[in-house]
Design a protein around this motif. Structure first.
Motif, mmCIF file in Angstrom:
data_model
loop_
_atom_site.group_PDB
_atom_site.id
_atom_site.type_symbol
_atom_site.label_atom_id
_atom_site.label_comp_id
_atom_site.label_asym_id
_atom_site.label_seq_id
_atom_site.Cartn_x
_atom_site.Cartn_y
_atom_site.Cartn_z
ATOM 1 N N LEU A 96 58.461 -10.704 32.994
ATOM 2 C CA LEU A 96 58.126 -9.286 32.848
ATOM 3 C C LEU A 96 59.237 -8.495 32.173
ATOM 4 N N ALA A 97 60.404 -9.080 32.074
ATOM 5 C CA ALA A 97 61.541 -8.384 31.482
ATOM 6 C C ALA A 97 61.398 -8.373 29.965
ATOM 7 N N VAL A 98 60.925 -7.271 29.437
ATOM 8 C CA VAL A 98 60.704 -7.151 27.995
ATOM 9 C C VAL A 98 61.959 -6.572 27.357
ATOM 10 N N GLY A 99 62.613 -7.359 26.515
ATOM 11 C CA GLY A 99 63.800 -6.888 25.820
ATOM 12 C C GLY A 99 63.444 -5.946 24.694
ATOM 13 N N ALA A 100 64.464 -5.331 24.122
ATOM 14 C CA ALA A 100 64.248 -4.365 23.048
ATOM 15 C C ALA A 100 63.554 -4.994 21.847
ATOM 16 N N LYS A 156 59.837 -3.941 20.490
ATOM 17 C CA LYS A 156 59.574 -3.513 19.114
ATOM 18 C C LYS A 156 58.473 -4.356 18.484
ATOM 19 N N GLN A 157 58.489 -5.656 18.738
ATOM 20 C CA GLN A 157 57.450 -6.535 18.201
ATOM 21 C C GLN A 157 56.082 -6.138 18.732
ATOM 22 N N ARG A 158 56.033 -5.842 20.030
ATOM 23 C CA ARG A 158 54.772 -5.430 20.638
ATOM 24 C C ARG A 158 54.272 -4.119 20.032
ATOM 25 N N LEU A 159 55.174 -3.182 19.837
ATOM 26 C CA LEU A 159 54.791 -1.913 19.217
ATOM 27 C C LEU A 159 54.281 -2.130 17.791
ATOM 28 N N ASP A 160 54.973 -2.973 17.039
ATOM 29 C CA ASP A 160 54.546 -3.248 15.662
ATOM 30 C C ASP A 160 53.149 -3.860 15.634
ATOM 31 N N GLU A 161 52.885 -4.768 16.569
ATOM 32 C CA GLU A 161 51.576 -5.419 16.627
ATOM 33 C C GLU A 161 50.457 -4.416 16.927
ATOM 34 N N MET A 162 50.776 -3.411 17.758
ATOM 35 C CA MET A 162 49.753 -2.469 18.215
ATOM 36 C C MET A 162 49.636 -1.236 17.326
ATOM 37 N N MET A 163 50.538 -1.067 16.366
ATOM 38 C CA MET A 163 50.534 0.129 15.528
ATOM 39 C C MET A 163 49.206 0.396 14.812
ATOM 40 N N PRO A 164 48.451 -0.622 14.380
ATOM 41 C CA PRO A 164 47.160 -0.326 13.742
ATOM 42 C C PRO A 164 46.219 0.507 14.601
ATOM 43 N N LEU A 165 46.435 0.495 15.915
ATOM 44 C CA LEU A 165 45.566 1.271 16.809
ATOM 45 C C LEU A 165 45.846 2.761 16.762
ATOM 46 N N THR A 166 46.896 3.161 16.069
ATOM 47 C CA THR A 166 47.207 4.599 15.987
ATOM 48 C C THR A 166 46.385 5.305 14.918
ATOM 49 N N VAL A 167 45.550 4.582 14.201
ATOM 50 C CA VAL A 167 44.688 5.191 13.180
ATOM 51 C C VAL A 167 43.252 4.707 13.376
ATOM 52 N N ILE A 169 52.611 4.869 26.204
ATOM 53 C CA ILE A 169 51.527 4.213 26.932
ATOM 54 C C ILE A 169 51.908 2.783 27.294
ATOM 55 N N LEU A 170 52.492 2.059 26.330
ATOM 56 C CA LEU A 170 52.830 0.653 26.560
ATOM 57 C C LEU A 170 54.048 0.505 27.467
ATOM 58 N N PHE A 171 55.057 1.343 27.248
ATOM 59 C CA PHE A 171 56.329 1.231 27.959
ATOM 60 C C PHE A 171 56.746 2.598 28.494
ATOM 61 N N PRO A 172 56.080 3.083 29.542
ATOM 62 C CA PRO A 172 56.327 4.452 30.016
ATOM 63 C C PRO A 172 57.740 4.688 30.560
ATOM 64 N N SER A 173 58.477 3.609 30.852
ATOM 65 C CA SER A 173 59.826 3.788 31.385
ATOM 66 C C SER A 173 60.891 3.887 30.296
ATOM 67 N N THR A 174 60.474 3.844 29.021
ATOM 68 C CA THR A 174 61.442 3.906 27.930
ATOM 69 C C THR A 174 62.151 5.256 27.884
ATOM 70 N N SER A 175 61.403 6.332 28.094
ATOM 71 C CA SER A 175 61.997 7.672 28.088
ATOM 72 C C SER A 175 61.174 8.589 28.981
ATOM 73 N N PHE A 176 61.821 9.635 29.481
ATOM 74 C CA PHE A 176 61.164 10.577 30.383
ATOM 75 C C PHE A 176 61.259 11.989 29.820
ATOM 76 N N ALA A 177 60.170 12.729 29.936
ATOM 77 C CA ALA A 177 60.197 14.131 29.536
ATOM 78 C C ALA A 177 61.131 14.906 30.459
ATOM 79 N N ARG A 178 61.858 15.850 29.889
ATOM 80 C CA ARG A 178 62.807 16.633 30.688
ATOM 81 C C ARG A 178 62.069 17.385 31.788
ATOM 82 N N GLY A 179 62.592 17.272 32.993
ATOM 83 C CA GLY A 179 61.965 17.914 34.139
ATOM 84 C C GLY A 179 60.980 17.021 34.853
ATOM 85 N N PHE A 180 60.722 15.841 34.297
ATOM 86 C CA PHE A 180 59.779 14.913 34.910
ATOM 87 C C PHE A 180 60.424 13.548 35.132
#
Length: 247
Positions: free
Chosen positions: A89-93, A97-108, A159-170
């Motif tokens: 489950l430990a997904v490295g950087a 990035k590879q996972r994001l690149d694979e899923m990028m076509p879904l953004t259009v 959506i894929l990696f919600p723990s990557t960054s947090f909105a300020r105040g949350f």
């Protein structure tokens, strides 16, 4: 139901039966169900739980920390097996990035109207925690103008990696009490006598300051990971289209 089972005082037989159900649990239910096995320690229950997790196709909904915490009270051999599960489950950087690149076509190419239905529907339950122009929950930030500050890739990553960054105040916190209870949520408010955490279930939990053993930032978002395994590729594409339309 998952939250109730996770907090219930179950017998070993009941925990074994519940462990088998974990094999079919979705990403929204799994973290709650695993709480039923913390501080259990029974080898048969632990074996049943490991077998169920191995079969679950939505294992990515869990973090290595959640698995480690669940098996902390089990015998050493079971903890070692759980460690192997955590390593998967430990997904490295680089892999992220590879996972994001694979899923990028879904953004259009998605349909905004269908994406709105996904956002406010029960399958993804986005609106349980997030609002759009004050319609929805308040655990996470209002997304009414999200496309003005987040790109399609940013939204996909959230959506894929919600723990990557947090909105300020949350930012999420973990509070452990002197009685050994653990609470996770965002800091809703605080007084001289207590701190109040807002959990993913939209429940405000008051914790007396003199009962707090530790109060630490959490590296793990209260937003469940693995939402992409809960949705079909088309549903995820439509959801991203809807989010990118919000301005």
């Amino acid at each position: 139901s998952a939250r109730g089972l996770g907090q219930a005082a179950l017998s070993e037989t009941q925990r074994t039966a519940l462990a088998r159900q974990v094999a079919r649990a979705g990403p929204l239910e799994m973290p709650h169900l695993l709480r039923a096995f913390e501080k259990c320690g029974s080898p048969p229950v632990g074996q049943a739980l490991l077998a169920a997790l191995e079969k679950n196709k939505r294992l990515a909904a869990l973090t290595p920390d959640q698995v480690a915490r669940t098996f902390a009270s089990f015998p050493d051999d079971l903890r070692r097996q759980a460690d192997k599960l955590s390593a998967r489950l430990a997904v490295g950087a680089v892999k992220q990035k590879q996972r994001l690149d694979e899923m990028m076509p879904l953004t259009v190419g998605g349909q905004v109207e269908r994406g709105r239905d996904v956002f406010f529907g029960n399958k993804a339950s986005c609106s349980a925690c997030h609002a759009v122009n004050n319609r929805g929950g308040g655990v996470g930030p209002d997304l009414g103008k999200i496309s003005l500050v987040r790109s399609g890739r940013d939204l996909l990553e959230a959506i894929l990696f919600p723990s990557t960054s947090f909105a300020r105040g949350f930012e999420p916190y973990v509070v452990e009490t002197k009685k050994g209870r653990t609470f996770t949520g965002i800091l809703a408010r605080e007084t001289r006598e207590a701190v109040y955490l807002l959990t993913a279930e939209r429940v405000e939990v008051p914790i007396a300051r003199d009962e707090v053993e530790s109060f630490l930032p959490s590296p793990v978002s209260i937003m469940p990971q693995g939402l992409d395994t809960q949705l079909t590729p088309q549903e995820l594409r439509d959801l991203l289209a809807y989010l990118q339309s919000l301005r």
